[in-house]
Design an enzyme around this catalytic site. Structure first.
Site, PDB file in Angstrom:
ATOM      1  CB  SER A  18      -0.957  -0.039   1.183  1.00 17.94           C
ATOM      2  OG  SER A  18      -2.195   0.503   0.826  1.00 17.94           O
ATOM      3  CE  LYS A  66      -5.744  -2.304   0.492  1.00 15.36           C
ATOM      4  NZ  LYS A  66      -5.897  -0.900   0.112  1.00 15.36           N
TER       5      LYS A  66
END
Length: 489
Positions: A403, A428
């Site tokens: 992320s 992600k």
């Protein structure tokens, strides 16, 4: 009311069994849809910082004192104000706040419809490509064609409805789960800030959210106040993230705010006692390599919270003062955190004009490109300052680098500022926001995604490193030099 917090951790949603089930929230932004903003969004799970509205999470009372007004006489009206403007503005502020916090009787069907509207307004179908407004409308009609007889049944309907989207990160939060998430406080004094245009090309920093009975609320800060200075430092021109970092400090210490309420004042100096949960995510040391000929600054960054950028700057400067001429940033096992913290961290190393790409629905970002449902939400943000260092940099990554960490790694790699060493990253690239429903439950909804500056989709595939093992520094310099040459041509 809706709260927006940007999160960039895969933990905010469904994640591998080895990961914690519920990470602390990060943050995002207002979607531009007035309807959406009226609900309470708690987090953008890929995060940018400035948008949390009134949170009713209980925080122990903290003693705080309010200093007298700076002036006993009312300040003069601003050029764009008139005596008629100020009472109207005050009345308007009061009406909005009363409307936002007034208890409302909510039916079971109303809760389901509220969750449906959130998805309808903001969901990005980044994977299955089977969502359409038409099919979603049809599902609503089918669901509400018969009475929903209990609140637990309404929650089950919402779970099933969200499950039909085929998105592993979009999910329902029970009231208990939402309550735990909403207690996250990024500033340490119980407020959230957002940059608001003054209509003249500049931005003001407004208190868009305040934790009821939190330190700032008790001290006298009001929702809608404009923050003018923190501890005597003028904050004009600073981002909400920078100012939130200034507000941070050791628990039980005090921070002094200069604020203005409404167009006409008054100006107030308010002393607030901090109540900070965030801990520094940065550790560092100086390493000697090549028989002591080369000094390398090693920095471990465990997560991207509100302290990450500030503490990273301190670490870098101290290592430079000790003679570091090369740097290693270790992002292994860093699952993300606040997206805006990752963005601000990446900016430290980029040249003016370097880009990062992300889409946070009108969130003001600086180094990322985001792809959302609408063309106007796709933005390229550009670094606007000189880099903190120009020394060769290695970024270490693994399959738990996710992320916000992937934002940083890809931004530095694609802008020829670092080589990546280790394993392919987690992958992600989706952005979630957390929305509160009127019965205290919530929904986490995917609202966008980010890709690398070279427009490579991170989600699902991650980022492939340049080297599996640590290379020689000559190799690092050669790789970065070739990258820059190709980029310029």
């Amino acid at each position: 009311m809706r709260l927006l917090l940007p999160f960039s951790s895969p933990l905010s949603a469904t994640s591998p069994p080895s990961f914690p089930e519920h990470p602390p929230p990060s943050k995002i932004e207002y979607s531009g849809l007035a309807k959406i903003f009226k609900k309470t969004v708690i987090g953008t799970l890929t995060g940018a910082l400035s948008l949390t509205l009134v949170l009713s999470s209980p925080i122990p009372s903290v003693a705080a004192s309010i200093d007298p007004y700076l002036s006993m006489t009312p300040p003069s009206l601003s050029p764009d104000s008139s005596p008629e403007d100020c009472p109207n503005e005050e009345e308007a502020d009061t009406e909005v706040l009363e409307d936002d916090v007034r208890p409302q009787l909510v039916t079971n069907e109303g809760i389901v419809e509220e969750a449906w509207e959130i998805v309808n307004d903001s969901f990005l179908d980044a994977r299955s490509n089977r969502w359409t407004p038409e099919t979603w409308q049809k599902q609503k009609e089918e669901i509400l064609s018969s009475p929903i007889k209990s609140r637990s049944k309404a929650h089950e309907v919402i779970k099933k409805m969200l499950g039909s989207l085929g998105d592993q990160y979009t999910r329902f939060l029970s009231p208990d789960e939402f309550s735990r998430m909403s207690k996250y406080d990024i500033t340490g004094i119980g407020i959230n800030l957002r940059e608001v245009s003054d209509g003249g090309g500049n931005a003001k920093l407004k208190v868009l959210g305040i934790v009821l009975d939190g330190p700032a609320d008790i001290a006298g800060v009001k929702q809608g106040d404009e923050i003018l200075a923190v501890n005597g430092v003028d904050v004009s021109g600073k981002s909400s993230f920078e100012v939130s970092s200034l507000l941070q400090g050791p628990s039980k210490t005090f921070v002094v705010l200069k604020v203005k309420h409404g167009k006409c004042g008054p100006l107030r100096t308010i002393k607030v006692q901090r109540q900070v949960n965030a801990q520094t995510p940065v550790s560092y040391r100086l390493e000697k390599v090549d028989n002591g000929k080369i000094s390398v600054g090693y920095i471990r960054l465990k997560e991207f919270n509100a302290l990450a950028r500030k503490d990273l700057v301190i670490a870098m400067k101290r290592l430079q003062d000790k003679g570091a001429s090369y740097f290693v940033m270790d992002l292994r096992d860093n699952l993300g955190g606040l997206v805006q913290a990752g963005i601000e961290t990446a900016k430290l190393f980029l040249d003016e004009g370097d880009t990062i790409h992300i889409n946070l629905l009108e969130l003001l970002l600086y180094v990322i490109y985001t792809a959302g449902r609408d063309a106007e939400t796709q933005k390229t943000v550009v670094a606007d300052k000189k880099p903190l260092i120009n020394a060769p940099l290695i970024v270490m990554v693994n399959n738990r680098t996710a992320s916000a960490s992937e934002i940083v790694a890809s931004a530095l790699h694609d802008n020829c500022k670092a080589v990546l060493v280790g394993e392919r990253t987690y992958g992600k690239g989706l952005i979630q926001s957390v929305f509160e429903l009127r019965d205290g439950s919530g929904v986490v909804v995917t609202i966008g995604k980010y890709v690398t500056p070279n427009h490579i989709d991170i989600n699902g595939g991650g980022i492939e490193p340049d080297f599996r093992n640590l290379p020689a520094w000559d190799e690092v310099k050669e790789r970065l030099s070739k990258c820059n040459t190709l980029q310029q041509s």
